[in-house]
Write an enzyme that holds these catalytic residues in place. Structure first.
Site, PDB file in Angstrom:
ATOM      1  N   ASP A  27       0.860  -1.184   0.000  1.00  0.00           N
ATOM      2  CA  ASP A  27       0.000   0.000   0.000  1.00  0.00           C
ATOM      3  C   ASP A  27       0.897   1.236   0.000  1.00  0.00           C
ATOM      4  O   ASP A  27       0.949   1.993   0.961  1.00  0.00           O
ATOM      5  CB  ASP A  27      -0.929  -0.023   1.224  1.00  0.00           C
ATOM      6  CG  ASP A  27      -1.998   1.062   1.147  1.00  0.00           C
ATOM      7  OD1 ASP A  27      -2.141   1.684   0.074  1.00  0.00           O
ATOM      8  OD2 ASP A  27      -2.686   1.295   2.168  1.00  0.00           O
TER       9      ASP A  27
ATOM     10  N   ASN B  88       9.632  -8.062  -9.272  1.00  0.00           N
ATOM     11  CA  ASN B  88       9.106  -6.728  -9.588  1.00  0.00           C
ATOM     12  C   ASN B  88      10.236  -5.770  -9.901  1.00  0.00           C
ATOM     13  O   ASN B  88      11.336  -5.879  -9.371  1.00  0.00           O
ATOM     14  CB  ASN B  88       8.231  -6.205  -8.432  1.00  0.00           C
ATOM     15  CG  ASN B  88       9.028  -5.406  -7.415  1.00  0.00           C
ATOM     16  OD1 ASN B  88       9.265  -4.205  -7.597  1.00  0.00           O
ATOM     17  ND2 ASN B  88       9.491  -6.077  -6.357  1.00  0.00           N
TER      18      ASN B  88
ATOM     19  N   GLY C 212      10.029   0.337  -9.459  1.00  0.00           N
ATOM     20  CA  GLY C 212      10.795   1.582  -9.567  1.00  0.00           C
ATOM     21  C   GLY C 212      10.185   2.736  -8.787  1.00  0.00           C
ATOM     22  O   GLY C 212      10.135   3.870  -9.277  1.00  0.00           O
ATOM     23  N   PHE C 213       9.764   2.453  -7.575  1.00  0.00           N
ATOM     24  CA  PHE C 213       9.226   3.497  -6.671  1.00  0.00           C
ATOM     25  C   PHE C 213       8.103   4.302  -7.330  1.00  0.00           C
ATOM     26  O   PHE C 213       8.079   5.540  -7.270  1.00  0.00           O
ATOM     27  CB  PHE C 213      10.322   4.460  -6.211  1.00  0.00           C
ATOM     28  CG  PHE C 213      11.289   3.905  -5.197  1.00  0.00           C
ATOM     29  CD1 PHE C 213      11.108   2.658  -4.620  1.00  0.00           C
ATOM     30  CD2 PHE C 213      12.406   4.659  -4.808  1.00  0.00           C
ATOM     31  CE1 PHE C 213      12.014   2.163  -3.689  1.00  0.00           C
ATOM     32  CE2 PHE C 213      13.303   4.175  -3.877  1.00  0.00           C
ATOM     33  CZ  PHE C 213      13.107   2.915  -3.327  1.00  0.00           C
TER      34      PHE C 213
ATOM     35  N   ASN D 205      14.992   3.636   3.077  1.00  0.00           N
ATOM     36  CA  ASN D 205      15.144   2.550   2.105  1.00  0.00           C
ATOM     37  C   ASN D 205      16.269   2.895   1.130  1.00  0.00           C
ATOM     38  O   ASN D 205      16.152   3.833   0.350  1.00  0.00           O
ATOM     39  CB  ASN D 205      13.827   2.335   1.351  1.00  0.00           C
ATOM     40  CG  ASN D 205      13.920   1.178   0.372  1.00  0.00           C
ATOM     41  OD1 ASN D 205      14.885   0.410   0.385  1.00  0.00           O
ATOM     42  ND2 ASN D 205      12.939   1.048  -0.490  1.00  0.00           N
TER      43      ASN D 205
ATOM     44  N   SER E 249      16.315  -0.937  -2.543  1.00  0.00           N
ATOM     45  CA  SER E 249      15.534  -1.397  -3.690  1.00  0.00           C
ATOM     46  C   SER E 249      16.461  -1.580  -4.892  1.00  0.00           C
ATOM     47  O   SER E 249      17.281  -0.707  -5.185  1.00  0.00           O
ATOM     48  CB  SER E 249      14.450  -0.384  -4.040  1.00  0.00           C
ATOM     49  OG  SER E 249      13.968  -0.659  -5.335  1.00  0.00           O
TER      50      SER E 249
ATOM     51  N   ASN F  27      15.530  -1.486  -7.883  1.00  0.00           N
ATOM     52  CA  ASN F  27      14.865  -0.968  -9.082  1.00  0.00           C
ATOM     53  C   ASN F  27      15.018   0.527  -9.321  1.00  0.00           C
ATOM     54  O   ASN F  27      14.411   1.067 -10.231  1.00  0.00           O
ATOM     55  CB  ASN F  27      13.374  -1.335  -9.037  1.00  0.00           C
ATOM     56  CG  ASN F  27      13.194  -2.837  -8.955  1.00  0.00           C
ATOM     57  OD1 ASN F  27      13.852  -3.581  -9.681  1.00  0.00           O
ATOM     58  ND2 ASN F  27      12.353  -3.296  -8.045  1.00  0.00           N
ATOM     59  N   THR F  28      15.774   1.203  -8.477  1.00  0.00           N
ATOM     60  CA  THR F  28      16.100   2.602  -8.737  1.00  0.00           C
ATOM     61  C   THR F  28      17.606   2.637  -8.999  1.00  0.00           C
ATOM     62  O   THR F  28      18.385   2.300  -8.097  1.00  0.00           O
ATOM     63  CB  THR F  28      15.726   3.490  -7.523  1.00  0.00           C
ATOM     64  OG1 THR F  28      14.303   3.459  -7.384  1.00  0.00           O
ATOM     65  CG2 THR F  28      16.170   4.933  -7.710  1.00  0.00           C
TER      66      THR F  28
ATOM     67  N   LYS G  90      16.341  -0.189   6.035  1.00  0.00           N
ATOM     68  CA  LYS G  90      15.976  -1.438   5.340  1.00  0.00           C
ATOM     69  C   LYS G  90      17.111  -1.832   4.400  1.00  0.00           C
ATOM     70  O   LYS G  90      17.549  -1.031   3.577  1.00  0.00           O
ATOM     71  CB  LYS G  90      14.673  -1.253   4.559  1.00  0.00           C
ATOM     72  CG  LYS G  90      14.220  -2.553   3.873  1.00  0.00           C
ATOM     73  CD  LYS G  90      12.768  -2.484   3.475  1.00  0.00           C
ATOM     74  CE  LYS G  90      12.305  -3.729   2.774  1.00  0.00           C
ATOM     75  NZ  LYS G  90      10.907  -3.683   2.384  1.00  0.00           N
TER      76      LYS G  90
ATOM     77  N   ASN H 244      15.037  -6.589   1.861  1.00  0.00           N
ATOM     78  CA  ASN H 244      14.322  -6.241   0.637  1.00  0.00           C
ATOM     79  C   ASN H 244      14.389  -7.432  -0.332  1.00  0.00           C
ATOM     80  O   ASN H 244      14.829  -8.513   0.069  1.00  0.00           O
ATOM     81  CB  ASN H 244      14.977  -4.990   0.020  1.00  0.00           C
ATOM     82  CG  ASN H 244      13.958  -4.107  -0.683  1.00  0.00           C
ATOM     83  OD1 ASN H 244      13.119  -4.615  -1.429  1.00  0.00           O
ATOM     84  ND2 ASN H 244      14.011  -2.821  -0.441  1.00  0.00           N
ATOM     85  N   THR H 245      13.988  -7.234  -1.570  1.00  0.00           N
ATOM     86  CA  THR H 245      14.021  -8.321  -2.562  1.00  0.00           C
ATOM     87  C   THR H 245      15.465  -8.583  -3.009  1.00  0.00           C
ATOM     88  O   THR H 245      16.345  -7.742  -2.819  1.00  0.00           O
ATOM     89  CB  THR H 245      13.189  -7.913  -3.800  1.00  0.00           C
ATOM     90  OG1 THR H 245      13.679  -6.648  -4.258  1.00  0.00           O
ATOM     91  CG2 THR H 245      11.726  -7.790  -3.453  1.00  0.00           C
TER      92      THR H 245
ATOM     93  N   GLY I 242      10.184 -13.883   2.120  1.00  0.00           N
ATOM     94  CA  GLY I 242       9.828 -15.277   1.897  1.00  0.00           C
ATOM     95  C   GLY I 242       9.055 -15.936   3.014  1.00  0.00           C
ATOM     96  O   GLY I 242       9.096 -17.154   3.152  1.00  0.00           O
TER      97      GLY I 242
ATOM     98  N   THR J  80       4.733 -11.042  -0.359  1.00  0.00           N
ATOM     99  CA  THR J  80       4.406 -12.086  -1.336  1.00  0.00           C
ATOM    100  C   THR J  80       3.522 -13.170  -0.720  1.00  0.00           C
ATOM    101  O   THR J  80       2.614 -13.689  -1.374  1.00  0.00           O
ATOM    102  CB  THR J  80       5.709 -12.679  -1.917  1.00  0.00           C
ATOM    103  OG1 THR J  80       6.530 -11.583  -2.360  1.00  0.00           O
ATOM    104  CG2 THR J  80       5.441 -13.602  -3.087  1.00  0.00           C
TER     105      THR J  80
HETATM  106  C1  LIG Z   1       5.577  -5.495  -5.975  1.00  0.00           C
HETATM  107  C2  LIG Z   1       6.512  -5.169  -4.846  1.00  0.00           C
HETATM  108  C3  LIG Z   1       6.788  -3.846  -4.547  1.00  0.00           C
HETATM  109  C4  LIG Z   1       7.647  -3.538  -3.493  1.00  0.00           C
HETATM  110  N1  LIG Z   1       7.890  -2.223  -3.208  1.00  0.00           N
HETATM  111  C5  LIG Z   1       8.697  -1.913  -2.172  1.00  0.00           C
HETATM  112  C6  LIG Z   1       8.942  -0.568  -1.846  1.00  0.00           C
HETATM  113  O1  LIG Z   1       8.422   0.359  -2.461  1.00  0.00           O
HETATM  114  N2  LIG Z   1       9.777  -0.315  -0.793  1.00  0.00           N
HETATM  115  C7  LIG Z   1      10.366  -1.304  -0.069  1.00  0.00           C
HETATM  116  O2  LIG Z   1      11.086  -1.020   0.896  1.00  0.00           O
HETATM  117  N3  LIG Z   1      10.126  -2.605  -0.353  1.00  0.00           N
HETATM  118  C8  LIG Z   1       9.324  -2.924  -1.383  1.00  0.00           C
HETATM  119  N4  LIG Z   1       9.090  -4.221  -1.675  1.00  0.00           N
HETATM  120  C9  LIG Z   1       9.799  -5.275  -0.912  1.00  0.00           C
HETATM  121  C10 LIG Z   1       8.942  -5.836   0.212  1.00  0.00           C
HETATM  122  O3  LIG Z   1       8.628  -4.854   1.150  1.00  0.00           O
HETATM  123  C11 LIG Z   1       9.686  -6.990   0.911  1.00  0.00           C
HETATM  124  O4  LIG Z   1      10.843  -6.494   1.528  1.00  0.00           O
HETATM  125  C12 LIG Z   1      10.087  -8.088  -0.063  1.00  0.00           C
HETATM  126  O5  LIG Z   1       9.083  -8.318  -1.018  1.00  0.00           O
HETATM  127  C13 LIG Z   1      10.401  -9.409   0.647  1.00  0.00           C
HETATM  128  O6  LIG Z   1       9.282  -9.890   1.351  1.00  0.00           O
HETATM  129  P1  LIG Z   1       8.282 -11.011   0.757  1.00  0.00           P
HETATM  130  O7  LIG Z   1       9.139 -12.157   0.315  1.00  0.00           O
HETATM  131  O8  LIG Z   1       7.354 -11.327   1.898  1.00  0.00           O
HETATM  132  O9  LIG Z   1       7.582 -10.382  -0.386  1.00  0.00           O
HETATM  133  C14 LIG Z   1       8.244  -4.567  -2.726  1.00  0.00           C
HETATM  134  C15 LIG Z   1       7.945  -5.899  -3.021  1.00  0.00           C
HETATM  135  C16 LIG Z   1       7.101  -6.213  -4.065  1.00  0.00           C
HETATM  136  C17 LIG Z   1       6.809  -7.654  -4.372  1.00  0.00           C
END
Ligand SMILES: Cc1cc2nc3c(=O)[nH]c(=O)nc-3n(C[C@H](O)[C@H](O)[C@H](O)COP(=O)(O)O)c2cc1C
Length: 374
Positions: free
Chosen positions: A100, A146, A149-150, A207, A210, A212-213, A248, A277-278, A331, A353
């Site tokens: 969100d 994903n 890209g913020f 943060n 990420s 993606n930036t 983070k 993060n991812t 995960g 996820t």
């Molecule tokens: C579609 C998507 C968008 C995300 N956007 C952000 C973001 O804007 N900022 C951030 O700190 N992490 C972002 N995340 C990372 C999640 O907050 C989380 O750290 C990451 O997905 C690992 O947790 P999970 O395996 O439960 O998804 C995003 C993840 C997904 C899948």
């Protein structure tokens, strides 16, 4: 026994039996997995995300609907309560950043059993994010990739929504920099977001992780990170009531990079760390190499990230000592994964996820596991 009427609580018409039936049959994660998820997964992931938001917004506007959600998904128990960096959490399960981003659904999501919600990542100016498609499912791996890209409406638009929220759930503000801001000026963007959001969130997350930036993760290097954390911590300290500032981090750091980060967390008195993060890794995936190659770059989340993020948490806990606040994310696809993260050293956990794959009953399922375990 029938429960007493209360206008804040729909339980007035459930008998214990009715509620148990609805609890266990209609709304639980098995039904989601068997009936709802297969339909949702037929459509483009980002479109479905927006559709679900519109549906929940509409549903939430129906009188008593939020109370209904709450009575279906909320588990209150003293065993779930946590106190961390001065905040009291009703339970340790949070909704991770990115779900969100623009705080559009706080009141509705607050009814789904979470103990806290993190909005963002937010940037000073609104930005569209990367070209679509930029969100992909890997069902064989219970994963997502994903490269959003913020994409966000900018910090000011979100403040308007946070002002109007009714729920008292703990909200974290995850902040970042605009793509067009060079790294040398990144501090200004974090400064702007911090100042703007300060009255409306309970804690902050810086943060820098990420994938993606472009260039963002370079801010995880020792000198820029130290300057950034010192700056944001100083902003917080200048307020009448300082608010917790967390960092983070990515799961793809070497031990020596992690050691630098640990040194920075301690020397800047950062209040906690969110790991992780991812990942940019594509190791050990069941999805075909061709499909993964076609998807292209981006951050991988979900099951394949689980072990990596747990290892980071274990490492952080071993080096930071038993009292340093750690939020574990990456995960968590089952209540057992949640327990594993907590055993590795996480004080609180977050899911993203897992919520997509397991559905609206996911936080409740984890809560129940935590209540029932010894
Ligand atoms: C579609 C998507 C968008 C995300 N956007 C952000 C973001 O804007 N900022 C951030 O700190 N992490 C972002 N995340 C990372 C999640 O907050 C989380 O750290 C990451 O997905 C690992 O947790 P999970 O395996 O439960 O998804 C995003 C993840 C997904 C899948």
């Amino acid at each position: 026994m029938a429960r007493p009427y209360s206008c804040h609580n729909l339980q007035f018409f459930w008998s214990g039996k009715t509620r148990t039936l609805i609890d266990n049959v209609t709304f639980d994660t098995t039904m989601y997995r068997l009936l709802i998820r297969p339909v949702l997964f037929l459509f483009d992931p980002e479109k479905i995300h927006h559709f679900t938001f519109s549906f929940l917004k509409f549903f939430g506007s129906i009188p008593l609907a939020k109370s209904l959600l709450r009575s279906l998904y909320y588990v209150g128990h003293p065993k779930l309560e946590r106190e961390l960096f001065g905040l009291k959490f009703k339970n340790p399960i949070g909704l991770a950043a990115g779900f969100d981003k623009d705080a559009k659904l706080i009141d509705e999501l607050a009814c789904m059993g979470f103990g806290f919600i993190e909005v963002g990542t937010l940037t000073p100016k609104p930005q569209a994010g990367n070209e679509k498609p930029r969100l992909f499912r890997l069902p064989e791996d219970q994963a997502l990739i994903n490269r959003m890209g913020f994409n966000n409406e900018g910090v000011l638009a979100v403040i308007d929504r946070l002002k109007k929220r009714k729920s008292k759930i703990i909200v974290g503000g995850n902040i970042g920099k605009n793509k067009i801001t060079p790294n040398e000026k990144a501090v200004d963007d974090y400064n702007y977001c911090f100042e703007a959001l300060y009255p409306y969130v309970d804690y902050f997350v810086v943060n820098v992780s990420s994938p993606n930036t472009p260039g963002l993760r370079e801010l995880q290097e020792k000198e820029p990170l130290k300057n950034l954390m010192l700056h944001v911590k100083r902003l917080s300290a200048q307020k009448d009531k300082s608010k917790p500032v967390l960092l983070k981090i990515a799961p793809d750091l070497t031990s020596s990079q992690l050691d630098d980060i640990i040194e920075i967390l301690l020397s800047t008195k950062t209040d906690g760390v969110i790991a992780t993060n991812t990942t940019i890794s594509r190791e050990d995936l069941g999805t075909s190499t061709e499909t993964v190659f076609k998807i292209g770059h981006g951050g991988l989340s979900g099951k394949p990230l689980s072990e990596k993020s747990t290892e980071v948490i274990l490492y952080l806990r071993s080096k930071l000592g038993k009292n340093y606040p750690i939020i574990g994310v990456g995960g968590i696809m089952s209540p057992e994964d949640a327990v594993e993260k907590i055993k590795a050293g996480a004080d609180l956990i977050q899911v993203y996820t897992g919520f997509i794959y397991e559905g609206p009953g996911f936080a409740k399922k984890i809560c129940k596991k935590l209540v029932n375990q010894h």
